[in-house]
Design an enzyme around this catalytic site. Structure first.
Site, short mmCIF file in Angstrom:
data_model
loop_
_atom_site.label_atom_id
_atom_site.label_comp_id
_atom_site.label_asym_id
_atom_site.label_seq_id
_atom_site.Cartn_x
_atom_site.Cartn_y
_atom_site.Cartn_z
N HIS A 1 23.80 26.25 33.24
CA HIS A 1 23.54 26.78 34.59
C HIS A 1 24.83 27.34 35.20
O HIS A 1 24.96 28.54 35.36
CB HIS A 1 22.89 25.75 35.52
CG HIS A 1 21.57 25.26 35.05
ND1 HIS A 1 20.53 26.11 34.77
CD2 HIS A 1 21.13 23.99 34.78
CE1 HIS A 1 19.48 25.40 34.36
NE2 HIS A 1 19.83 24.13 34.34
N ASP B 1 15.11 26.32 29.01
CA ASP B 1 15.18 25.18 29.91
C ASP B 1 13.83 24.51 30.13
O ASP B 1 13.33 23.80 29.28
CB ASP B 1 15.83 25.61 31.22
CG ASP B 1 16.24 24.44 32.10
OD1 ASP B 1 15.99 23.29 31.71
OD2 ASP B 1 16.80 24.66 33.18
#
Length: 347
Positions: free
Chosen positions: A268, A319
């Site tokens: 991220h 993810d």
């Protein structure tokens, strides 16, 4: 031996025509450019690409696809915990197998599974403490996808908070006990070349692993020569609480514990300071963007172009699997940069 003939294929030097790919035992043995197709060759239409590596996956999050409600990351997290509390080895196997098969159909050959659903409800250990790891290994093998199991250290419910509810399934008590369990898992796997399964490590986040526990995770990863992945600065609130507790950013806390380096991937990495970006770049850390998740959860725009310019390698992951399409995620990474920079062709 099997040979494939491609009208066009993407090679390290760019797109080339009339490419013949020779394989044996599931591995590429030779690539010929400007080759004539042989009668026994399998002809592959369109543009042939190398298979993708999906650098960040939470397999059980796939069950939340299509589940939406007003709120933010923190309200979504409550729904994720409720799901985690219900999963059994059997239901997890069915879910993960379907997900990995979806990845295979989307061109993914290898996945990094950020795995923290370790124990039975209430935190009890299964009779075999590696039950959920074996479930994921079986699911990936059934789907034909290589799996790096990034066994995740998850010790706290937040900075200064105890594990509660479903989180108790994630925890090992402290990093030393986590390392002992993961080393036993690694020894159980042994050296099996070509098996398509290996064990790595992960630090869930600065929220879930206190600073005094970080060095033990780093030590295990170094001793095992294993990849180490970390959720980093996904949310503004995470940074604020870290600053309040430690007087430093999450990236700085991790740096002091020796987390960053060429074997480490920061996942991220959305809300970074200039100093954070320099830390990651100077250390040779990889930065993994997960655009479809960051869009879905309203995380923000990760500074991937600046991270690359600072010296980071880049990776992409699906993810939570709101979408399993790494080309779409790579395209989104470019589009995010265009929006942020008001410029075109950033990558």
């Amino acid at each position: 031996m099997t040979a494939y003939w491609c009208g066009s294929a993407w090679l390290p030097g760019g797109v080339r025509s009339d490419v013949r790919i020779i394989t044996a035992a599931g591995r590429i043995e030779a690539v010929e450019v400007g080759a004539v197709a042989q009668p026994a060759d399998q002809r592959l239409p369109g543009l042939v690409l190398p298979a993708f590596a999906n650098a960040h996956s939470h397999a059980f999050h796939r069950a939340l696809r299509g589940v939406s409600a007003p709120g933010d990351f923190w309200s979504w997290r409550r729904a994720m915990y409720a799901l985690a509390d219900r999963l059994t080895p059997d239901t997890y196997l069915a879910l993960a197998r379907a997900l990995y098969a979806e990845m295979a159909l989307a061109g993914v050959a290898a996945v990094g599974e950020f795995h923290y659903l370790h124990h039975a409800p209430g935190g009890r250990s299964y009779a075999d403490p590696h039950t959920m790891a074996w479930v994921l290994r079986q699911a990936a093998a059934d789907a034909g996808v290589s799996l790096t199991l990034l066994d995740t250290c998850y010790l706290a419910g937040g900075i200064g908070e105890q594990l509660t509810g479903a989180q108790i399934r994630f925890g090992d008590g402290d990093a030393e006990r986590w390392a002992a369990r993961v080393e036993d898992l690694r020894q159980s796997v042994g050296d099996a070349p070509g098996d398509g399964f290996r064990v790595g490590a992960a630090i869930h986040s600065v929220r879930a692993v206190p600073p005094d526990q970080l060095p033990e995770v780093v030590r295990w990863a170094q001793d095992a020569a294993a990849p180490l992945h970390v959720h980093l600065s996904e949310q503004v609130q995470e940074n604020q609480r870290c600053q309040e507790a430690y007087g430093r950013t999450p990236a700085q806390v991790m740096a002091e514990a020796g987390v960053w380096g060429p074997r480490t991937t920061a996942v991220h990495a959305v809300h970074l300071t200039d100093d954070d970006i320099a830390l990651l770049g100077d250390s040779g850390t990889t930065a993994c963007s997960c655009p479809s998740t960051e869009q879905d959860l309203g995380d923000g725009l990760a500074p991937m172009a600046r991270l690359r310019a600072a010296g980071c390698r880049l990776a992409v992951g699906s993810d939570q699997h709101a979408v399993v399409d790494l080309l779409a995620d790579a395209r989104s990474m470019e589009m995010h940069e265009r929006l942020a920079a008001q410029a075109r062709e950033v990558f």
